[in-house]
Each structure stands twice: as C-alpha cells, then as structure tokens.
Write a protein that holds these residues in place. Sequence first.
Motif, PDB file in Angstrom:
ATOM      1  N   CYS A 119       0.840  -1.207   0.000  1.00 19.56           N
ATOM      2  CA  CYS A 119       0.000   0.000   0.000  1.00 19.56           C
ATOM      3  C   CYS A 119       0.871   1.251   0.000  1.00 19.56           C
ATOM      4  CB  CYS A 119      -0.938   0.010   1.207  1.00 19.56           C
ATOM      5  SG  CYS A 119      -2.366  -1.045   1.009  1.00 19.56           S
ATOM      6  N   GLY A 120       1.924   1.251   0.804  1.00 14.77           N
ATOM      7  CA  GLY A 120       2.827   2.396   0.849  1.00 14.77           C
ATOM      8  C   GLY A 120       3.434   2.680  -0.515  1.00 14.77           C
ATOM      9  N   THR A 121       3.800   1.622  -1.214  1.00 17.79           N
ATOM     10  CA  THR A 121       4.377   1.792  -2.545  1.00 17.79           C
ATOM     11  C   THR A 121       3.356   2.376  -3.516  1.00 17.79           C
ATOM     12  OG1 THR A 121       5.863  -0.076  -2.167  1.00 17.79           O
ATOM     13  CG2 THR A 121       5.503   0.579  -4.455  1.00 17.79           C
ATOM     14  N   PHE A 122       2.170   1.777  -3.554  1.00 18.85           N
ATOM     15  CA  PHE A 122       1.145   2.241  -4.492  1.00 18.85           C
ATOM     16  C   PHE A 122       0.684   3.663  -4.177  1.00 18.85           C
ATOM     17  CE2 PHE A 122       0.157  -2.478  -4.791  1.00 18.85           C
ATOM     18  CZ  PHE A 122       0.893  -2.643  -5.950  1.00 18.85           C
ATOM     19  N   VAL A 123       0.426   3.918  -2.902  1.00 15.47           N
ATOM     20  CA  VAL A 123      -0.038   5.251  -2.508  1.00 15.47           C
ATOM     21  C   VAL A 123       1.062   6.282  -2.728  1.00 15.47           C
ATOM     22  CG1 VAL A 123      -0.761   6.673  -0.540  1.00 15.47           C
ATOM     23  CG2 VAL A 123      -1.747   4.403  -0.873  1.00 15.47           C
ATOM     24  N   GLY A 124       2.287   5.941  -2.330  1.00 13.73           N
ATOM     25  CA  GLY A 124       3.411   6.860  -2.501  1.00 13.73           C
ATOM     26  C   GLY A 124       3.619   7.247  -3.946  1.00 13.73           C
ATOM     27  N   ILE A 125       3.564   6.267  -4.844  1.00 12.85           N
ATOM     28  CA  ILE A 125       3.715   6.559  -6.275  1.00 12.85           C
ATOM     29  C   ILE A 125       2.578   7.441  -6.761  1.00 12.85           C
ATOM     30  CG2 ILE A 125       3.556   5.501  -8.575  1.00 12.85           C
ATOM     31  CD1 ILE A 125       5.348   3.247  -7.490  1.00 12.85           C
ATOM     32  N   ARG A 126       1.376   7.146  -6.306  1.00  9.46           N
ATOM     33  CA  ARG A 126       0.207   7.927  -6.736  1.00  9.46           C
ATOM     34  C   ARG A 126       0.308   9.383  -6.267  1.00  9.46           C
ATOM     35  NH1 ARG A 126      -5.511   7.715  -7.041  1.00  9.46           N
ATOM     36  NH2 ARG A 126      -5.981   9.696  -8.013  1.00  9.46           N
ATOM     37  N   VAL A 127       0.759   9.568  -5.026  1.00 10.72           N
ATOM     38  CA  VAL A 127       0.770  10.911  -4.427  1.00 10.72           C
ATOM     39  C   VAL A 127       2.006  11.708  -4.847  1.00 10.72           C
ATOM     40  CG1 VAL A 127       0.875  12.137  -2.223  1.00 10.72           C
ATOM     41  CG2 VAL A 127      -0.659  10.202  -2.486  1.00 10.72           C
ATOM     42  N   ALA A 128       3.189  11.062  -4.859  1.00  8.28           N
ATOM     43  CA  ALA A 128       4.416  11.832  -5.074  1.00  8.28           C
ATOM     44  C   ALA A 128       5.459  11.101  -5.916  1.00  8.28           C
ATOM     45  CB  ALA A 128       5.011  12.229  -3.730  1.00  8.28           C
ATOM     46  N   GLY A 129       5.037  10.144  -6.715  1.00  5.84           N
ATOM     47  CA  GLY A 129       5.979   9.449  -7.587  1.00  5.84           C
ATOM     48  C   GLY A 129       6.879   8.484  -6.834  1.00  5.84           C
ATOM     49  N   PHE A 130       7.999   8.156  -7.474  1.00  3.20           N
ATOM     50  CA  PHE A 130       8.932   7.171  -6.906  1.00  3.20           C
ATOM     51  C   PHE A 130       9.434   7.582  -5.529  1.00  3.20           C
ATOM     52  CE2 PHE A 130      13.255   5.430  -6.427  1.00  3.20           C
ATOM     53  CZ  PHE A 130      12.944   4.082  -6.476  1.00  3.20           C
ATOM     54  N   ILE A 131       9.787   8.864  -5.359  1.00  5.18           N
ATOM     55  CA  ILE A 131      10.282   9.323  -4.057  1.00  5.18           C
ATOM     56  C   ILE A 131       9.186   9.204  -3.000  1.00  5.18           C
ATOM     57  CG2 ILE A 131       9.764  11.789  -4.364  1.00  5.18           C
ATOM     58  CD1 ILE A 131      12.957  10.456  -2.787  1.00  5.18           C
ATOM     59  N   GLY A 132       7.934   9.376  -3.407  1.00  5.11           N
ATOM     60  CA  GLY A 132       6.805   9.194  -2.485  1.00  5.11           C
ATOM     61  C   GLY A 132       6.699   7.765  -2.010  1.00  5.11           C
ATOM     62  N   ALA A 133       6.943   6.813  -2.914  1.00  2.94           N
ATOM     63  CA  ALA A 133       6.916   5.402  -2.532  1.00  2.94           C
ATOM     64  C   ALA A 133       8.020   5.109  -1.516  1.00  2.94           C
ATOM     65  CB  ALA A 133       7.076   4.524  -3.768  1.00  2.94           C
ATOM     66  N   LEU A 134       9.204   5.654  -1.759  1.00  5.95           N
ATOM     67  CA  LEU A 134      10.311   5.453  -0.808  1.00  5.95           C
ATOM     68  C   LEU A 134       9.986   6.058   0.558  1.00  5.95           C
ATOM     69  CD1 LEU A 134      13.421   6.159  -3.073  1.00  5.95           C
ATOM     70  CD2 LEU A 134      12.561   3.943  -2.280  1.00  5.95           C
ATOM     71  N   ILE A 135       9.417   7.253   0.549  1.00  4.57           N
ATOM     72  CA  ILE A 135       9.091   7.943   1.805  1.00  4.57           C
ATOM     73  C   ILE A 135       7.995   7.187   2.563  1.00  4.57           C
ATOM     74  CG2 ILE A 135       8.050  10.066   2.733  1.00  4.57           C
ATOM     75  CD1 ILE A 135      10.977  10.410   1.893  1.00  4.57           C
ATOM     76  N   ALA A 136       6.946   6.740   1.867  1.00  2.16           N
ATOM     77  CA  ALA A 136       5.865   5.994   2.521  1.00  2.16           C
ATOM     78  C   ALA A 136       6.391   4.690   3.113  1.00  2.16           C
ATOM     79  CB  ALA A 136       4.743   5.713   1.522  1.00  2.16           C
TER      80      ALA A 136
END
Length: 176
Positions: free
Chosen positions: A60-77
């Motif tokens: 979920c963190g990966t999918f949501v992060g990518i949706r919200v802020a791209g690849f860096i969002g996935a890493l942050i989530a």
Amino acid sequence: MTLIQLFLSFLQIGFTSFGGLSMIPLISNEMSIHGWMTDAEISDIIAIAEMTPGPLGLNCGTFVGIRVAGFIGALIANAGILMPTFTICAVAAFFLERFKNSTFLKKIMENVRPTCIGLIWAVLFNLIQTNYSFHGEIQWYGVIIGILSVYLLVRRKWSIPKVIILAAILGAIFSP
C-alpha cells in the motif's frame, strides 16, 4: 510538505497497527483525510496490495506513494511504515548487545528458545490437522504428497516452485 505528510501518515499506520488486515482502516482513514484517494481508489489499492506478493503495508505504501508523489513518495511511505519495526529492532539489538553477558538475560534466552520451538510445533501440528484431514478423517493422498514434497526438497534438491506445481497436479489428480 506532501512528502512529510506521507511519511507521517505511514509512520502512524506502522506504529498503531499490527500488520495485515489491521492496517486497512488506518490506511483508508489517512487517504481520506488527506484527500489523496477516493473510497473506490482505496478499495482498489487494498485489493491490489493483497494480491501482490509482500506485506500489505509496504505494498500500500508503494502504491499510494507513487500515486501521491511518484517514486520518491513510494520510498518515503515505505520508510514511514518500516520505521517502527526498524526502531524496535535497533533498540532490542542495542540492549541485547549491551547485556549479552548478563546472567539474567541468559536465563531469559534459555527459556525463550524452547518456548519458540514449542510454538512452532503447535502451529505445525495445527497445520497438519487442517491440511491432512477432512471431517476428522485423514486424507492419505495429502500425507503422501507432503512426504514426497519434503523428500524432493531435502534429498533431491528440487526447487520450491517445481515441488509446488507437482503437489498441485498430484492433489488435483488424487483428491476426491
């Protein structure tokens, strides 16, 4: 600011849930509060995360992060969701290292090991009862397939996917 919110949201999810399905209400709530996803999108993300290999929180963190802020969002989530586990493991490692010569800790560990082995055997026994019996009657074809699978894995060094495929085929052939 979005990356900070993403990190804090998944940090909160990591600290306040116990993994798996207990995360779903928290994930849904955080996505709704921040307006990152609609209810339908949240449902889709959770369904996809459940079907995808790996832990639900990370998926979920990966999918949501990518949706919200791209690849860096996935890493942050994912950093947010993993931070509680990392913190607890780091603290435990610190104390285990610091007190490794403590007689009290040695006595605790002497009792933890057999307890863990007992718990593993209890789970194994429960799985055997669940998987090899049907309405209280032992399904011998399942027992034979299980023994054959262990033999092929341990003695013949077959790969796990090969053994799973063979077991599935044999189960389909011999099950009533």
